[in-house]
Design a protein around this motif. Structure first.
Motif, PDB file in Angstrom:
ATOM      1  N   LEU A  10     -11.062  -1.904   2.390  1.00 51.83           N
ATOM      2  CA  LEU A  10     -10.409  -0.800   1.557  1.00 51.83           C
ATOM      3  C   LEU A  10      -8.905  -0.474   1.921  1.00 51.83           C
ATOM      4  O   LEU A  10      -8.409   0.170   1.183  1.00 51.83           O
ATOM      5  CB  LEU A  10     -11.070   0.204   1.841  1.00 51.83           C
ATOM      6  CG  LEU A  10     -12.952   0.403   1.917  1.00 51.83           C
ATOM      7  CD1 LEU A  10     -14.064   0.816   2.832  1.00 51.83           C
ATOM      8  CD2 LEU A  10     -12.954   0.794   0.967  1.00 51.83           C
ATOM      9  N   LEU A  11      -8.397  -0.715   3.053  1.00 50.63           N
ATOM     10  CA  LEU A  11      -7.121  -0.786   3.401  1.00 50.63           C
ATOM     11  C   LEU A  11      -6.458  -1.419   2.274  1.00 50.63           C
ATOM     12  O   LEU A  11      -5.367  -0.609   2.359  1.00 50.63           O
ATOM     13  CB  LEU A  11      -6.936  -0.664   4.398  1.00 50.63           C
ATOM     14  CG  LEU A  11      -5.384  -0.590   5.328  1.00 50.63           C
ATOM     15  CD1 LEU A  11      -4.899   0.989   5.200  1.00 50.63           C
ATOM     16  CD2 LEU A  11      -4.914  -0.439   7.264  1.00 50.63           C
ATOM     17  N   VAL A  12      -6.864  -2.618   2.141  1.00 46.62           N
ATOM     18  CA  VAL A  12      -6.061  -3.047   1.337  1.00 46.62           C
ATOM     19  C   VAL A  12      -5.811  -2.858   0.156  1.00 46.62           C
ATOM     20  O   VAL A  12      -4.767  -3.041  -0.713  1.00 46.62           O
ATOM     21  CB  VAL A  12      -6.115  -4.527   1.272  1.00 46.62           C
ATOM     22  CG1 VAL A  12      -5.788  -5.933  -0.209  1.00 46.62           C
ATOM     23  CG2 VAL A  12      -6.350  -5.784   2.562  1.00 46.62           C
ATOM     24  N   ALA A  13      -7.160  -2.136  -0.353  1.00 45.90           N
ATOM     25  CA  ALA A  13      -7.486  -1.933  -1.966  1.00 45.90           C
ATOM     26  C   ALA A  13      -6.463  -0.602  -2.135  1.00 45.90           C
ATOM     27  O   ALA A  13      -5.170  -0.957  -3.192  1.00 45.90           O
ATOM     28  CB  ALA A  13      -8.261  -1.738  -2.368  1.00 45.90           C
ATOM     29  N   LEU A  14      -6.037   0.721  -1.354  1.00 46.19           N
ATOM     30  CA  LEU A  14      -5.670   1.113  -0.830  1.00 46.19           C
ATOM     31  C   LEU A  14      -4.065   1.307  -0.699  1.00 46.19           C
ATOM     32  O   LEU A  14      -3.180   2.398  -1.814  1.00 46.19           O
ATOM     33  CB  LEU A  14      -6.081   2.190   0.193  1.00 46.19           C
ATOM     34  CG  LEU A  14      -5.301   3.616   0.904  1.00 46.19           C
ATOM     35  CD1 LEU A  14      -5.498   4.812  -0.287  1.00 46.19           C
ATOM     36  CD2 LEU A  14      -5.155   4.135   1.687  1.00 46.19           C
ATOM     37  N   CYS A  15      -3.141   0.437  -0.019  1.00 45.77           N
ATOM     38  CA  CYS A  15      -2.066   0.319  -0.095  1.00 45.77           C
ATOM     39  C   CYS A  15      -1.534  -0.465  -1.412  1.00 45.77           C
ATOM     40  O   CYS A  15      -0.594  -0.278  -1.709  1.00 45.77           O
ATOM     41  CB  CYS A  15      -1.787  -0.444   1.225  1.00 45.77           C
ATOM     42  SG  CYS A  15      -2.439   0.342   2.525  1.00 45.77           S
ATOM     43  N   ALA A  16      -2.216  -1.538  -1.905  1.00 42.28           N
ATOM     44  CA  ALA A  16      -2.197  -2.538  -3.250  1.00 42.28           C
ATOM     45  C   ALA A  16      -2.359  -1.399  -4.168  1.00 42.28           C
ATOM     46  O   ALA A  16      -1.185  -1.048  -4.700  1.00 42.28           O
ATOM     47  CB  ALA A  16      -2.589  -3.215  -3.746  1.00 42.28           C
ATOM     48  N   ALA A  20       1.071  -0.094  -6.100  1.00 42.47           N
ATOM     49  CA  ALA A  20       1.419  -0.093  -7.654  1.00 42.47           C
ATOM     50  C   ALA A  20       1.951   0.779  -8.296  1.00 42.47           C
ATOM     51  O   ALA A  20       2.638   0.353  -8.978  1.00 42.47           O
ATOM     52  CB  ALA A  20       0.022  -0.690  -8.058  1.00 42.47           C
ATOM     53  N   TYR A  21       1.516   2.097  -7.621  1.00 40.66           N
ATOM     54  CA  TYR A  21       2.200   3.242  -8.833  1.00 40.66           C
ATOM     55  C   TYR A  21       2.876   2.984  -7.748  1.00 40.66           C
ATOM     56  O   TYR A  21       4.013   4.017  -8.817  1.00 40.66           O
ATOM     57  CB  TYR A  21       0.546   4.376  -8.200  1.00 40.66           C
ATOM     58  CG  TYR A  21       1.723   6.078  -8.643  1.00 40.66           C
ATOM     59  CD1 TYR A  21       1.680   6.246  -9.542  1.00 40.66           C
ATOM     60  CD2 TYR A  21       1.940   6.748  -7.565  1.00 40.66           C
ATOM     61  CE1 TYR A  21       2.014   7.315 -10.770  1.00 40.66           C
ATOM     62  CE2 TYR A  21       2.672   8.048  -8.450  1.00 40.66           C
ATOM     63  CZ  TYR A  21       2.204   8.114  -9.568  1.00 40.66           C
ATOM     64  OH  TYR A  21       2.403   9.591 -10.251  1.00 40.66           O
ATOM     65  N   GLY A  39      11.168   1.888  -2.318  1.00 39.84           N
ATOM     66  CA  GLY A  39      11.172   1.726  -0.818  1.00 39.84           C
ATOM     67  C   GLY A  39       9.262   1.442  -0.701  1.00 39.84           C
ATOM     68  O   GLY A  39       8.717   0.892   0.344  1.00 39.84           O
ATOM     69  N   GLU A  40       8.757   2.519  -1.354  1.00 38.55           N
ATOM     70  CA  GLU A  40       7.736   2.890  -1.268  1.00 38.55           C
ATOM     71  C   GLU A  40       6.439   1.818  -1.399  1.00 38.55           C
ATOM     72  O   GLU A  40       5.696   1.492  -0.942  1.00 38.55           O
ATOM     73  CB  GLU A  40       7.360   4.213  -1.795  1.00 38.55           C
ATOM     74  CG  GLU A  40       7.650   5.217  -0.678  1.00 38.55           C
ATOM     75  CD  GLU A  40       7.779   6.179  -1.076  1.00 38.55           C
ATOM     76  OE1 GLU A  40       7.161   7.034  -2.736  1.00 38.55           O
ATOM     77  OE2 GLU A  40       8.478   7.403  -0.563  1.00 38.55           O
ATOM     78  N   ALA A  41       6.952   1.343  -2.700  1.00 47.03           N
ATOM     79  CA  ALA A  41       6.541   0.344  -3.216  1.00 47.03           C
ATOM     80  C   ALA A  41       6.354  -1.435  -1.987  1.00 47.03           C
ATOM     81  O   ALA A  41       5.481  -1.659  -2.073  1.00 47.03           O
ATOM     82  CB  ALA A  41       6.907   0.135  -4.729  1.00 47.03           C
ATOM     83  N   LEU A  42       7.440  -1.216  -1.693  1.00 45.04           N
ATOM     84  CA  LEU A  42       7.809  -2.282  -1.293  1.00 45.04           C
ATOM     85  C   LEU A  42       7.206  -2.248   0.578  1.00 45.04           C
ATOM     86  O   LEU A  42       5.883  -3.253   0.629  1.00 45.04           O
ATOM     87  CB  LEU A  42       8.998  -2.387  -0.355  1.00 45.04           C
ATOM     88  CG  LEU A  42       9.343  -3.500   0.514  1.00 45.04           C
ATOM     89  CD1 LEU A  42       8.976  -5.072  -0.037  1.00 45.04           C
ATOM     90  CD2 LEU A  42      11.041  -3.850   1.170  1.00 45.04           C
ATOM     91  N   MET A  43       6.441  -0.893   0.589  1.00 44.63           N
ATOM     92  CA  MET A  43       6.229  -0.755   2.415  1.00 44.63           C
ATOM     93  C   MET A  43       4.544  -0.775   1.593  1.00 44.63           C
ATOM     94  O   MET A  43       3.797  -1.423   3.081  1.00 44.63           O
ATOM     95  CB  MET A  43       6.404   0.478   2.184  1.00 44.63           C
ATOM     96  CG  MET A  43       5.426   1.202   3.900  1.00 44.63           C
ATOM     97  SD  MET A  43       5.554   0.407   5.086  1.00 44.63           S
ATOM     98  CE  MET A  43       7.181   1.034   5.362  1.00 44.63           C
ATOM     99  N   GLY A  44       4.043  -0.403   0.318  1.00 43.65           N
ATOM    100  CA  GLY A  44       2.624  -0.509   0.104  1.00 43.65           C
ATOM    101  C   GLY A  44       1.772  -1.804   0.077  1.00 43.65           C
ATOM    102  O   GLY A  44       0.912  -2.178   0.652  1.00 43.65           O
ATOM    103  N   ALA A  73      15.480  -6.219   7.459  1.00 39.73           N
ATOM    104  CA  ALA A  73      16.585  -5.568   6.185  1.00 39.73           C
ATOM    105  C   ALA A  73      16.268  -4.905   5.670  1.00 39.73           C
ATOM    106  O   ALA A  73      16.838  -3.457   5.341  1.00 39.73           O
ATOM    107  CB  ALA A  73      16.075  -6.186   5.072  1.00 39.73           C
ATOM    108  N   ALA A  74      14.741  -3.351   5.335  1.00 42.39           N
ATOM    109  CA  ALA A  74      14.344  -2.737   4.971  1.00 42.39           C
ATOM    110  C   ALA A  74      15.033  -1.603   5.641  1.00 42.39           C
ATOM    111  O   ALA A  74      14.805  -0.699   5.169  1.00 42.39           O
ATOM    112  CB  ALA A  74      12.808  -2.646   4.880  1.00 42.39           C
ATOM    113  N   ALA A  75      14.582  -1.500   6.516  1.00 38.94           N
ATOM    114  CA  ALA A  75      15.019  -0.854   7.843  1.00 38.94           C
ATOM    115  C   ALA A  75      16.457  -0.526   7.746  1.00 38.94           C
ATOM    116  O   ALA A  75      16.920   0.675   8.285  1.00 38.94           O
ATOM    117  CB  ALA A  75      14.583  -1.237   9.125  1.00 38.94           C
TER     118      ALA A  75
END
Length: 180
Positions: A10-16, A20-21, A39-44, A73-75
């Motif tokens: 469920l967490l995988v689905a939520l984060c993916a 995507a959004y 950055g938020e897409a990379l995090m998700g 690198a993102a940090a």
């Protein structure tokens, strides 16, 4: 991720879905929003990969240092971006938390199948407090926006959906930290 497989998926689905959004939000006309959405897409997507239950897939040992390098690198990018906006401080904390989780997972016996010792490490506790506060504040900030009406706005420019994405990633981060 440790723990039962169902919540992990469920967490995988939520984060993916969140990632995507965020990719969709990168089509916005607002340059600042496009950068934040990237950055938020990379995090998700990174959180989705990290949340895959260990019973389904065990990442090779080299993956965790690579994961730490990507989010390191993102940090650094978020640290550089804090010059112009304090909003990027949250991105810095999130990317740093991902580096921390990758390092802990790489150094744990069995590559992420439990941590030895007793109690919660100090840094994990601090991150749990930060993300708990972030989730609560984000939820409160979302309330007034959810009831607001308005004209037609492109899906990539809807402020309430961007806040929902940030809220869901904060909840996901809490869940991941709790399983450490």
């Amino acid at each position: 991720m440790h723990g039962p497989a169902s919540p992990g998926w469920l967490l995988v689905a939520l984060c993916a879905a969140t990632g995507a959004y965020c990719l969709l939000r990168m089509r916005s006309a607002d340059e600042q929003q496009r950068r934040a959405a990237g950055g938020e897409a990379l995090m998700g997507f990174g959180m989705a990969v990290m949340a895959v239950p260990a019973t389904a897939f065990t990442a090779p040992q080299w993956a965790w240092p690579a994961y730490a390098a990507v989010f390191g690198a993102a940090a650094l990018r978020a640290l550089w971006a804090t010059r112009t906006s304090a909003h990027h401080l949250h991105h810095l904390v999130g990317a740093s938390a991902m580096v921390y989780m990758a390092v802990v997972t790489a150094s744990s016996p069995g590559a992420g199948h439990g941590h030895g010792g007793s109690g919660v490490p100090l840094l994990t506790g601090v991150l749990l407090l930060y993300f708990a506060a972030y989730v609560l504040v984000s939820g409160v900030r979302l309330l007034p926006v959810a009831g607001a009406g308005g004209g037609t706005v492109a899906w990539s420019d809807r402020p309430e959906l961007a806040r929902v994405c940030r809220l869901s990633m904060g909840i996901g981060m809490l869940a991941m930290l709790l399983t450490m």
